[in-house]
Enzyme design. Structure first.
Site, PDB file in Angstrom:
ATOM      1  CE1 TYR A 156     -14.027 -14.117  56.081  1.00  0.00           C
ATOM      2  CE2 TYR A 156     -11.985 -13.423  56.632  1.00  0.00           C
ATOM      3  CZ  TYR A 156     -12.775 -14.172  55.770  1.00  0.00           C
ATOM      4  OH  TYR A 156     -12.058 -14.805  54.826  1.00  0.00           O
ATOM      5  CE1 TYR A 168     -15.399  -7.016  44.999  1.00  0.00           C
ATOM      6  CE2 TYR A 168     -14.950  -6.700  47.417  1.00  0.00           C
ATOM      7  CZ  TYR A 168     -14.517  -7.190  46.142  1.00  0.00           C
ATOM      8  OH  TYR A 168     -13.579  -6.091  45.794  1.00  0.00           O
TER       9      TYR A 168
END
Ligand SMILES: [Zn+2]
Lengths: 145, 386
Positions: free
Chosen positions: B282, B330
């Protein structure tokens, strides 16, 4: 009525002695009667050993900067945006516990990790005094903030 | 594992569109992701017995989807929630309590249409611990907490802004290979360092995107998976951990609960760090990746800056990381964890096998690691191609 618009703490039965100690200008923190650590934020039990024997204890109000961030202009929560740049810090008191605060009386760029600091009682409203901190040796560049 | 079934991921998908989707509500995005993930698996809404969600409660999601679940989990520990759910769902499948589990998350983080209650911003009351002991000082949300952690890491270990920038640049290089990525134009270390300071030491490009997106993951048993459309990906190890909620209460500002969840996941899977072929860690901020790699044991504490440098985590490097482009390039609605799972499953299935560098060649073993709150809670899951 106050014109202070930033978030204010609302004390609860356990934390009230801390906020009252600031109001008197003599900061107190809980100390565990069993394992002897200083506890912050205030609790009903010691997070290190589970003891309920927590005693309100005067502390020096001195410590050092454990870490910090400098909030750039316009980047903080809305009500803080006109203050920028400002320093949000974690101060480690000489007694060992840490608290979040702001560093005042110094230019933000001059604030460093490890810097020795002392408490400033910031009476933001009639009822609320916040614990702020300033360098023990104030910067020559900025006598006040 | 005797007596337990193997849990497998059999379907993954995003919502129809991700990025800027101003005409769709958060629940609509989740509904699309659910249908797309079920279609990926070759399963139907009526097959779903367990619902795992954060942001929206599982009952809100189930109601919207028309599911009457017999198993649900609304563990909400920020962006890591869905990785934690993956372990919990695997347990529910492995024990035989349910046959098909749905994990779904995401929201209209950018366009802010139909957001779940309590989305971002501080809603804690003035009498909560956060309200009393943090909110009066104007810490700018998650970024301020992670920035303070990063500042101390730099102070203790000499970690540099250039090393953090390498993480942002590698993410952008991966995003350049992913048509679904929101930011794809090339980015240099110099451009990262020249971007404006938001909350020192973080600059603009140290921080994740804010997009509209949802994602969903479908699990079932390995036996049932063998009859479905896609190559099954087994869930072979998982762990979770937490050591604080408020950043002012973190025991050690330079380490996170990955040091709890990581060893549990590796021990359960029975694999070693050097066995991992592809990882999604993450990246709420560049620093989140750096400290997580240390906490997980891929390198020693303080050595994360060196570890991520020199193109190691970029396309073609020897540690393929955040191969979708991550939360930095993204997509990142409010909570990114679900997308770390989606990307790692796709890599392990070989979904990009004809797309050159986009596919990590021969990837058999993957690691997914989510971090939520202010370094407050983590989930680590190890996945294996069947
Ligand atoms: Zn104690």
């Amino acid at each position: 009525m106050t014109d202070y618009l930033k978030p204010l703490p609302k004390s609860d039965p356990v934390t009230a002695p801390f906020w009252e100690s600031l109001h008197r200008g003599k900061v107190q923190v809980q100390c565990c009667g069993d394992c002897k650590i200083f506890v912050f934020y205030p609790r009903a039990l010691c997070p290190a050993c589970g003891s309920r024997k927590l005693a309100w204890t005067p502390v020096s109000g001195k410590g050092h900067i454990y870490s910090l961030t400098i909030v750039a202009p316009g980047r903080g929560p809305d009500i803080f945006k006109n203050d920028s740049p400002y320093v949000v810090t974690l101060v480690e008191l000489d007694e060992g516990c840490r608290m979040m605060s702001n560093i005042v009386d110094v230019d933000a760029e001059d604030v460093k990790i490890g810097m020795a600091v002392e408490i400033v009682y910031d009476c933001v409203t009639e009822d609320v005094t916040l614990p702020k901190f300033r360098p023990v040796i104030p910067s020559k560049t900025s006598p006040h903030l | 594992m005797s007596g337990l079934r193997d849990a497998t991921v059999v379907g993954v998908a995003e919502s129809d569109k991700i990025g800027v989707v101003p005409d769709k509500s958060s629940l609509q995005l989740q509904g699309e992701a659910t249908l797309n993930a079920l279609a990926d698996a070759g399963l139907k809404l009526s097959d779903v017995e367990g619902v795992f969600s954060a942001g929206f409660r599982p009952t809100e999601v189930a109601e919207y989807l028309g599911i009457q679940p017999r198993y649900f989990d609304g563990t909400h520990v920020g962006g890591s929630s869905f990785v934690v759910h993956l372990g919990h769902a695997a347990e529910a499948i492995a024990s035989g309590r349910i046959d098909v589990a749905l994990i779904v998350g995401g929201e209209s983080g950018r366009s802010r249409v139909g957001l779940p209650a309590g989305f971002s911003g501080s809603h804690s009351s003035a009498q909560s611990m956060e309200g009393q002991f943090e909110n009066p000082y104007g810490l700018p949300g998650a970024i301020g907490g992670y920035a303070m952690a990063c500042a101390r890491h730099m102070h203790l270990y000499g970690t540099t802004s250039e090393q953090l920038a390498e993480i942002a640049v590698a993410a952008r290089q991966w995003a350049g290979l992913n048509p679904r990525a929101y930011k794809r134009e090339p980015l240099t270390v110099g451009e990262v360092l020249a971007s404006p300071i938001i909350s020192w030491p973080f600059r603009k490009f140290d921080c994740c995107l804010v997009t509209d997106a949802a994602g969903a993951v479908v699990l079932t048993s390995l036996d049932r998976a063998r009859d479905l459309k896609k190559k099954p990906v087994r869930v072979i190890g998982w762990g979770e951990g937490s050591d604080h909620q408020l950043i002012s209460q973190i025991p050690d500002l330079t380490s996170g609960p990955g040091r709890i969840s990581g060893p549990d996941a590796f021990a359960m899977a029975g694999v070693r760090h050097e066995d991992i072929d592809v990882a999604q860690v993450y990246d709420s901020f560049t620093y989140t990746v750096l400290t997580s790699l240390e906490d997980l044991g891929f390198c020693k504490k303080g050595e994360g800056g060196d570890f991520v440098s020199g193109g190691r985590i970029a396309p073609g490097g020897d540690f393929p990381l955040n191969t979708s482009g991550g939360g930095l390039s993204y997509t990142h609605p409010g909570m990114f964890g679900i997308f770390t799972i989606i990307e790692n499953v796709r890599q392990l299935r070989g979904d990009f096998v004809n797309q050159s560098l986009r596919q990590v060649a021969g990837a058999k073993l993957g690691l997914v690691h989510g971090t939520g709150g202010k370094l407050s809670a983590t989930g680590t899951v190890i996945l294996a191609a069947d």
